[in-house]
Design a protein around this motif. Sequence first.
Motif, PDB file in Angstrom:
ATOM      1  N   TRP A  46       1.070  -1.255  -0.061  1.00 40.39           N
ATOM      2  CA  TRP A  46       0.058  -0.061   0.032  1.00 40.39           C
ATOM      3  C   TRP A  46       1.048   1.314  -0.064  1.00 40.39           C
ATOM      4  CZ3 TRP A  46      -0.694  -3.867   3.729  1.00 40.39           C
ATOM      5  CH2 TRP A  46      -1.856  -4.856   3.885  1.00 40.39           C
ATOM      6  N   LYS A  47       0.768   2.082  -1.056  1.00 39.47           N
ATOM      7  CA  LYS A  47       1.667   3.306  -0.982  1.00 39.47           C
ATOM      8  C   LYS A  47       0.879   4.395  -0.856  1.00 39.47           C
ATOM      9  CE  LYS A  47       5.482   2.832  -1.951  1.00 39.47           C
ATOM     10  NZ  LYS A  47       6.420   2.230  -1.140  1.00 39.47           N
ATOM     11  N   PRO A  48       1.188   5.048   0.356  1.00 38.56           N
ATOM     12  CA  PRO A  48       0.765   6.524   0.418  1.00 38.56           C
ATOM     13  C   PRO A  48       1.195   7.357  -0.520  1.00 38.56           C
ATOM     14  CG  PRO A  48       2.530   5.973   2.117  1.00 38.56           C
ATOM     15  CD  PRO A  48       2.407   4.927   1.245  1.00 38.56           C
ATOM     16  N   ARG A  49       0.271   8.018  -1.213  1.00 44.24           N
ATOM     17  CA  ARG A  49       0.858   8.962  -2.517  1.00 44.24           C
ATOM     18  C   ARG A  49       0.323  10.350  -1.988  1.00 44.24           C
ATOM     19  NH1 ARG A  49       3.146   6.180  -6.374  1.00 44.24           N
ATOM     20  NH2 ARG A  49       4.485   8.138  -6.503  1.00 44.24           N
ATOM     21  N   THR A  50       1.337  11.231  -2.606  1.00 43.03           N
ATOM     22  CA  THR A  50       0.895  12.686  -2.123  1.00 43.03           C
ATOM     23  C   THR A  50      -0.541  13.319  -2.993  1.00 43.03           C
ATOM     24  OG1 THR A  50       3.112  13.036  -2.030  1.00 43.03           O
ATOM     25  CG2 THR A  50       2.124  14.959  -2.313  1.00 43.03           C
ATOM     26  N   ARG A  51      -0.430  12.737  -4.359  1.00 44.10           N
ATOM     27  CA  ARG A  51      -1.582  13.019  -5.034  1.00 44.10           C
ATOM     28  C   ARG A  51      -2.447  11.822  -5.363  1.00 44.10           C
ATOM     29  NH1 ARG A  51      -0.220  17.702  -8.965  1.00 44.10           N
ATOM     30  NH2 ARG A  51      -2.255  17.562  -9.439  1.00 44.10           N
ATOM     31  N   PRO A  52      -3.765  12.028  -5.616  1.00 41.89           N
ATOM     32  CA  PRO A  52      -4.357  10.874  -6.118  1.00 41.89           C
ATOM     33  C   PRO A  52      -4.416  10.570  -7.736  1.00 41.89           C
ATOM     34  CG  PRO A  52      -5.602  12.777  -5.871  1.00 41.89           C
ATOM     35  CD  PRO A  52      -4.640  13.161  -5.409  1.00 41.89           C
ATOM     36  N   TRP A  99       6.588  -2.416   9.132  1.00 37.19           N
ATOM     37  CA  TRP A  99       6.910  -0.865   9.354  1.00 37.19           C
ATOM     38  C   TRP A  99       5.926   0.256   9.291  1.00 37.19           C
ATOM     39  CZ3 TRP A  99       8.621  -2.261   4.118  1.00 37.19           C
ATOM     40  CH2 TRP A  99       8.361  -1.059   3.409  1.00 37.19           C
ATOM     41  N   ILE A 100       5.873   1.223   9.696  1.00 41.63           N
ATOM     42  CA  ILE A 100       5.063   2.343   9.624  1.00 41.63           C
ATOM     43  C   ILE A 100       5.722   3.381   8.740  1.00 41.63           C
ATOM     44  CG2 ILE A 100       3.240   1.711  11.355  1.00 41.63           C
ATOM     45  CD1 ILE A 100       4.230   4.071  12.887  1.00 41.63           C
ATOM     46  N   GLY A 101       5.249   4.061   7.835  1.00 42.04           N
ATOM     47  CA  GLY A 101       5.883   4.945   6.949  1.00 42.04           C
ATOM     48  C   GLY A 101       5.656   6.429   7.842  1.00 42.04           C
ATOM     49  N   ALA A 102       6.461   7.403   7.139  1.00 41.17           N
ATOM     50  CA  ALA A 102       6.596   8.874   7.730  1.00 41.17           C
ATOM     51  C   ALA A 102       5.269   9.615   7.785  1.00 41.17           C
ATOM     52  CB  ALA A 102       7.754   9.303   6.719  1.00 41.17           C
ATOM     53  N   ARG A 103       4.327   9.139   6.596  1.00 38.52           N
ATOM     54  CA  ARG A 103       2.867   9.784   6.760  1.00 38.52           C
ATOM     55  C   ARG A 103       2.114   9.057   7.904  1.00 38.52           C
ATOM     56  NH1 ARG A 103       5.367   9.074   2.660  1.00 38.52           N
ATOM     57  NH2 ARG A 103       5.849  10.731   0.947  1.00 38.52           N
ATOM     58  N   THR A 104       2.512   7.898   8.240  1.00 37.84           N
ATOM     59  CA  THR A 104       1.800   7.517   9.431  1.00 37.84           C
ATOM     60  C   THR A 104       2.217   8.105  11.027  1.00 37.84           C
ATOM     61  OG1 THR A 104       1.097   5.586   7.908  1.00 37.84           O
ATOM     62  CG2 THR A 104       0.723   5.346  10.197  1.00 37.84           C
ATOM     63  N   GLU A 228      12.146   1.643 -14.984  1.00 38.86           N
ATOM     64  CA  GLU A 228      10.753   1.576 -15.191  1.00 38.86           C
ATOM     65  C   GLU A 228       9.887   1.337 -13.889  1.00 38.86           C
ATOM     66  OE1 GLU A 228      11.937  -1.554 -18.127  1.00 38.86           O
ATOM     67  OE2 GLU A 228      12.858   0.320 -18.532  1.00 38.86           O
ATOM     68  N   ALA A 229      10.438   1.730 -12.623  1.00 36.16           N
ATOM     69  CA  ALA A 229       9.917   1.365 -11.578  1.00 36.16           C
ATOM     70  C   ALA A 229       8.376   2.172 -11.525  1.00 36.16           C
ATOM     71  CB  ALA A 229      10.730   1.721 -10.037  1.00 36.16           C
ATOM     72  N   TRP A 230       7.345   1.395 -10.655  1.00 39.04           N
ATOM     73  CA  TRP A 230       6.066   2.206 -11.021  1.00 39.04           C
ATOM     74  C   TRP A 230       6.228   3.546  -9.808  1.00 39.04           C
ATOM     75  CZ3 TRP A 230       2.211  -2.377 -11.386  1.00 39.04           C
ATOM     76  CH2 TRP A 230       2.393  -2.913 -12.418  1.00 39.04           C
ATOM     77  N   SER A 231       7.128   3.418  -8.872  1.00 36.00           N
ATOM     78  CA  SER A 231       6.993   4.456  -7.926  1.00 36.00           C
ATOM     79  C   SER A 231       8.688   4.583  -7.335  1.00 36.00           C
ATOM     80  CB  SER A 231       6.377   4.236  -6.584  1.00 36.00           C
ATOM     81  OG  SER A 231       6.873   2.879  -5.979  1.00 36.00           O
TER      82      SER A 231
END
Length: 353
Positions: A46-52, A99-104, A228-231
Amino acid sequence: MQKINDIRRPIIISGPCSAESPEQVLDTAKRLKAINKVNILRAGIWKPRTRPNSFEGVGAIGLDWLIEAGKEVDLPVITEVANAQHVEVALKAGFQKLWIGARTSVNPFTVQEIADALKGTGVEMLVKNPINPDLNLWIGAIERFQNAGLESVNAIHRGFSSFKSERYRNEPMWEIPIGLRTEFPNIKLICDPSHICGRRDILEEVSQKAIDLAFDGLMIESHISPDEAWSDAKQQITPEVLGELLNNLIVRDLETDDQSFFDSLETLRGKINEIDEDLVNLIAKRMGIAEEIGAFKKTQNITILQPERWEEIKNLQFAAADKANLSKKFIIKYLEAIHQESIRHQTSVMNKK
Ligand code: PEP
Ligand code: MN
């Protein structure tokens, strides 16, 4: 399954920013295994992204890809969770490290919800620093997991959002993880150079710096075809490039029992202490003169801050600093701090009734 606390320093965690397909995850895992330095396999599901409308991760379907790849190459696996429901499905899939991410980490309600969902599970938790440079918020997140009874709670330093950084994606602000270490001397501190740098060319330099600062390990993103990475394409490297980076790394010991080493170190530390004391006394002397100037200005009724004088001080000191091999960045910080303290001293004199 190998526990984080049992892994020899440096602990190396690697894998793609995001899981993209079962083949990509397995292929990365095999190539990472082959460099023979990686201890834990990572991938974001699950990737928390800045923009939808940007890629938000493959979701729960990717959990099994990582679990299977881990089994195939015999490496423990880890992924990011951002709410209690993620915890539930990750546990079901068999994850024992999360792990929990920086936005969490910035949100105590979410951290608490995740900690509650983990009670009694024995999961090993890694807590990334919050996006903003707030040491207490990071400490608080770690405490929430400790209070939930988890025995293995460790930290990942991934840098801090900043408006002015040109060099880094996230400013490292090393003093903050060092502050965390003071608060929790036994915590494992992992550096994540990928999210600090946001680019490939300085990954090695930042990794070396972290190891020199006694970090316990590194989390570095790796992709089979980084461009070619998606993120996070710009910061990922192939497993083979990671292998080279890790081979180049100089890992110095954290301690020694050689007595003569300690004796020399003590002598040098003594000298540093003396210089620090001299510095404080000199600064105090400078403040005394600032106060005299304040008294003098008061008699003439003129303002404290005279911009051309401040420019003159800066230019004089830049030249001196350059000769003395002190960085301009440091000298600016130092002069601003001295100047603010001077103004405080002058104001107290000028406003005395
Ligand atoms: C990641 O590790 O891919 C990630 C999303 O990191 P951060 O939370 O540090 O931005
Ligand atoms: Mn990433």
